[in-house]
Enzyme design. Structure first.
Site, PDB file in Angstrom:
ATOM      1  CE  LYS A  22      -9.506  -3.928  -2.836  1.00 54.76           C
ATOM      2  NZ  LYS A  22      -8.554  -3.328  -1.909  1.00 54.76           N
ATOM      3  CG  ASN A  23      -7.550  -1.207  -4.982  1.00 55.00           C
ATOM      4  OD1 ASN A  23      -8.185  -1.323  -3.940  1.00 55.00           O
ATOM      5  ND2 ASN A  23      -6.492  -1.952  -5.261  1.00 55.00           N
ATOM      6  NE  ARG A  93      -2.102   2.050   3.011  1.00 55.78           N
ATOM      7  CZ  ARG A  93      -1.245   2.504   3.897  1.00 55.78           C
ATOM      8  NH1 ARG A  93      -1.377   2.233   5.175  1.00 55.78           N
ATOM      9  NH2 ARG A  93      -0.231   3.223   3.503  1.00 55.78           N
ATOM     10  CB  CYS A 117      -3.818  -6.432   3.071  1.00 63.63           C
ATOM     11  SG  CYS A 117      -5.364  -7.223   2.644  1.00 63.63           S
ATOM     12  NE  ARG A 122      -0.479  -1.067   2.290  1.00 66.81           N
ATOM     13  CZ  ARG A 122      -1.658  -1.498   1.850  1.00 66.81           C
ATOM     14  NH1 ARG A 122      -2.318  -2.399   2.527  1.00 66.81           N
ATOM     15  NH2 ARG A 122      -2.177  -1.012   0.745  1.00 66.81           N
ATOM     16  CD  GLN A 126       6.963  10.420  -0.936  1.00 67.70           C
ATOM     17  OE1 GLN A 126       6.973  11.317  -1.780  1.00 67.70           O
ATOM     18  NE2 GLN A 126       7.927  10.284  -0.042  1.00 67.70           N
ATOM     19  CG  ASP A 305      -2.891  -5.363  -5.697  1.00 64.25           C
ATOM     20  OD1 ASP A 305      -2.073  -5.403  -4.759  1.00 64.25           O
ATOM     21  OD2 ASP A 305      -3.653  -4.400  -5.897  1.00 64.25           O
ATOM     22  NE  ARG A 397      -9.257  -5.580   3.570  1.00 59.46           N
ATOM     23  CZ  ARG A 397      -8.623  -4.899   4.506  1.00 59.46           C
ATOM     24  NH1 ARG A 397      -7.987  -5.537   5.453  1.00 59.46           N
ATOM     25  NH2 ARG A 397      -8.602  -3.604   4.490  1.00 59.46           N
TER      26      ARG A 397
HETATM   27  C1  EPZ Z   1      -2.699   0.606  -3.388  1.00 58.59           C
HETATM   28  O1  EPZ Z   1      -2.151   0.632  -2.080  1.00 58.59           O
HETATM   29  C2  EPZ Z   1      -3.738  -0.491  -3.383  1.00 58.59           C
HETATM   30  N1  EPZ Z   1      -4.741  -0.201  -2.373  1.00 58.59           N
HETATM   31  C3  EPZ Z   1      -3.068  -1.821  -3.111  1.00 58.59           C
HETATM   32  O2  EPZ Z   1      -4.071  -2.793  -3.278  1.00 58.59           O
HETATM   33  C4  EPZ Z   1      -1.961  -2.067  -4.129  1.00 58.59           C
HETATM   34  O3  EPZ Z   1      -1.263  -3.234  -3.767  1.00 58.59           O
HETATM   35  C5  EPZ Z   1      -0.994  -0.887  -4.159  1.00 58.59           C
HETATM   36  O4  EPZ Z   1      -1.716   0.353  -4.370  1.00 58.59           O
HETATM   37  C6  EPZ Z   1       0.055  -1.001  -5.255  1.00 58.59           C
HETATM   38  O5  EPZ Z   1      -0.555  -1.081  -6.507  1.00 58.59           O
HETATM   39  C7  EPZ Z   1      -5.736   0.614  -2.650  1.00 58.59           C
HETATM   40  O6  EPZ Z   1      -5.874   1.122  -3.752  1.00 58.59           O
HETATM   41  C8  EPZ Z   1      -6.743   0.844  -1.567  1.00 58.59           C
HETATM   42  P1  EPZ Z   1       1.173   2.599  -2.733  1.00 58.59           P
HETATM   43  P2  EPZ Z   1      -1.311   1.874  -1.594  1.00 58.59           P
HETATM   44  O7  EPZ Z   1       1.026   3.865  -1.979  1.00 58.59           O
HETATM   45  O8  EPZ Z   1      -1.901   3.097  -2.178  1.00 58.59           O
HETATM   46  C9  EPZ Z   1       5.462   3.035  -0.591  1.00 58.59           C
HETATM   47  C10 EPZ Z   1      -5.145  -4.839  -2.893  1.00 58.59           C
HETATM   48  O9  EPZ Z   1      -4.853  -6.050  -2.749  1.00 58.59           O
HETATM   49  N2  EPZ Z   1       4.940   4.297  -0.040  1.00 58.59           N
HETATM   50  O10 EPZ Z   1       1.189   2.645  -4.216  1.00 58.59           O
HETATM   51  O11 EPZ Z   1      -1.185   1.768  -0.129  1.00 58.59           O
HETATM   52  C11 EPZ Z   1       4.762   1.835   0.026  1.00 58.59           C
HETATM   53  O12 EPZ Z   1       5.346   1.470   1.263  1.00 58.59           O
HETATM   54  C12 EPZ Z   1      -4.201  -3.834  -2.366  1.00 58.59           C
HETATM   55  O13 EPZ Z   1      -6.195  -4.426  -3.403  1.00 58.59           O
HETATM   56  C13 EPZ Z   1       5.811   5.135   0.640  1.00 58.59           C
HETATM   57  O14 EPZ Z   1       7.000   4.847   0.812  1.00 58.59           O
HETATM   58  O15 EPZ Z   1       0.068   1.553  -2.263  1.00 58.59           O
HETATM   59  C14 EPZ Z   1       4.925   0.798  -1.062  1.00 58.59           C
HETATM   60  O16 EPZ Z   1       6.197   0.212  -0.961  1.00 58.59           O
HETATM   61  C15 EPZ Z   1      -3.415  -4.147  -1.226  1.00 58.59           C
HETATM   62  N3  EPZ Z   1       5.325   6.319   1.135  1.00 58.59           N
HETATM   63  C16 EPZ Z   1       4.875   1.604  -2.351  1.00 58.59           C
HETATM   64  O17 EPZ Z   1       5.130   2.956  -1.957  1.00 58.59           O
HETATM   65  C17 EPZ Z   1       4.026   6.692   0.971  1.00 58.59           C
HETATM   66  O18 EPZ Z   1       3.645   7.776   1.439  1.00 58.59           O
HETATM   67  C18 EPZ Z   1       3.559   1.559  -3.094  1.00 58.59           C
HETATM   68  O19 EPZ Z   1       2.498   1.881  -2.223  1.00 58.59           O
HETATM   69  C19 EPZ Z   1       3.154   5.845   0.257  1.00 58.59           C
HETATM   70  C20 EPZ Z   1       3.648   4.649  -0.237  1.00 58.59           C
END
Ligand code: EPZ
Length: 430
Positions: A22-23, A93, A117, A122, A126, A305, A397
């Site tokens: 999915k991701n 997302r 979710c 979130r 960045q 995850d 989802r």
């Molecule tokens: C992706 O979310 C996945 N979603 C999530 O999958 C997964 O849990 C996550 O990566 C971590 O592996 C998709 O791919 C659609 P991140 P994402 O940006 O991209 C912080 C699932 O169950 N952050 O890597 O939103 C953030 O708050 C899900 O399939 C910032 O501070 O995750 C978090 O603490 C849910 N500033 C950390 O980084 C930013 O601009 C990681 O978030 C972006 C993120």
């Protein structure tokens, strides 16, 4: 409203085919707007998040043709609108992947701020930092992220946190920028690599995906491609843990074992047997499970995850385990539900202290989010008696045919729509 009716107690046994990730599918589908030629994508999971994204893409004029359930052809030569603001898109997302893709190609995009979710704050700082570094103006107004640029110019971007979404978004925009972009401290997840491979197959020039420095040499045009999405690491991991939790014997097929190393390592630590072949992994849980400690980390660490799934296993293991969530601050919402099923867990900040119990007992529970929902279903499959799981829309989802796959492994699980259906299920399975 649909719910899962479950009678626990059957060990899961058999083989299960794992679908496309999915991701990886979400950014790959979004990136297909970056060429006017038709793009063919295989192994697209038929889940709610990908379908919502596809309908949002159709709403701006992308032609989407589902040739088979998992095979999609997309053509974006007639995009009529760079404003993506349909009601559904806010629920996922990955809506924000359309920003990087549209900004890269058209130097302009306005997309409704993402939902997804509820697993913690979130942030998108960045992503914004990256777009600005490439020369785009970014504003948030009326619930939309609005980005515009005269031209995008390659830049050196250091990510303050390792973010999958920001790495992907910046990589997409940089693909069609002038000159070279260097993304430092980038995410290394398999789906980041898959997107880079997809873009390269369309004529992009991206090197280093899968390491923490990605170099993108901008190109002015992308072309058609025929691409198959990688297998879903988290779906596979979920079924591997389902074997552990139900004391079963499950083989996940069509997987990339390398992507599952951190999951395999933890299963071995808690006393499961794991056999790997080229594209499948068998997990056998014939002995009592043992406690361990685990901390979620960006890839190749143990995935956030998979945190609820391992916690459900550890709560049935001998001894005390500690689970530390280091990515999202609100990912223990399932714990209250698990306690209602008999688990002994105390959450302090980003840590769960788990004292193993001998069994779960069935209860009426709700899925708080996608992965936690799947983990609670697995607890119900191991529990004594009956469980009714509400809010399964979260599970849908990201898991295709979840209950059917579990059923094929011997689980007693059915989709029901009312208390009457549930009573019927009880009579049938009692
Ligand atoms: C992706 O979310 C996945 N979603 C999530 O999958 C997964 O849990 C996550 O990566 C971590 O592996 C998709 O791919 C659609 P991140 P994402 O940006 O991209 C912080 C699932 O169950 N952050 O890597 O939103 C953030 O708050 C899900 O399939 C910032 O501070 O995750 C978090 O603490 C849910 N500033 C950390 O980084 C930013 O601009 C990681 O978030 C972006 C993120």
């Amino acid at each position: 409203m649909e719910q899962y009716a479950i009678k626990g107690g059957n060990p899961l046994v058999g083989e299960v085919e794992i679908g496309g990730a999915k991701n990886a599918a979400l950014p790959i589908l979004a990136a297909s707007v970056m060429t006017d030629e038709t793009v063919y994508i295989e192994n697209v999971p038929d889940v709610r998040d990908t379908n919502v994204l596809l309908s949002a893409m159709q709403s701006i004029g992308v032609m989407v043709k589902r040739n088979e359930r998992h095979k999609i052809a997309l053509n974006a030569s007639n995009i009529s609108n760079l404003i993506v603001d349909d009601d559904n898109i806010k629920k996922i997302r990955a809506s924000y992947y359309l920003i990087g893709a549209l900004l890269g190609k058209y130097k302009h995009a306005e997309v409704a701020l993402p939902g997804g979710c509820d697993i913690g704050c979130r942030a998108i700082d960045q992503h914004i930092k990256g777009f600005k570094a490439l020369g785009a103006e970014v504003r948030i107004e009326h619930g939309l992220i609005k980005t515009k640029a005269e031209r995008l110019v390659g830049s050196h971007i250091y990510m303050d946190v390792v973010s999958v979404g920001a790495t992907i978004n910046i990589m997409m925009a940089a693909t069609m920028a002038e000159g070279t972009t260097i993304i430092e401290n980038s995410a290394k997840e398999p789906h980041v690599v898959d997107l880079a491979n997809f873009l390269n197959s369309m004529g992009a020039n991206i090197k280093g995906a899968g390491t923490d420095i990605i170099r993108v040499k901008g190109v002015s045009k992308l072309h058609s491609t025929d691409y198959a999405i990688i297998p879903d690491q988290i779906e596979a991991g979920t079924f591997m843990f389902a074997a552990a939790i139900t004391k079963g014997d499950v083989t996940v097929k069509n997987v990339i074992p390398k992507h599952l190393e951190s999951i395999t390592a933890k299963l071995l630590e808690i006393g499961c047997e794991v056999e790997e072949a080229d594209d499948c992994i068998r997990v056998v849980a014939s002995k009592p499970l043992q406690h361990t400690h685990v901390k979620t980390l960006p890839y190749p660490g143990f995935p956030t995850d998979m945190q609820p799934q391992i916690a459900v296993a550890l709560a049935l293991s001998k001894g005390t385990s500690i689970v530390t969530e280091s990515i999202f601050e609100n990912r223990f919402k399932y714990v209250d539900e698990l306690i209602r099923m008999g688990a002994n867990i105390k959450v302090e900040g980003n840590t769960a202290i788990i004292d193993g119990v001998d069994k779960y007992t069935g209860a009426s529970i709700s899925a708080p989010d996608l992965r936690a929902g799947a983990a609670l279903v697995m607890a119900a499959l191991a529990a004594e008696g009956y469980t009714m799981v509400d809010d399964i829309k979260y599970i849908e989802r990201g898991y295709e045919d979840f209950h059917l796959k579990l059923h094929s492994l011997g689980a007693q699980i059915e989709l029901v729509e009312s208390e009457r259906d549930f009573q019927r299920f009880k009579l049938k399975t009692g």
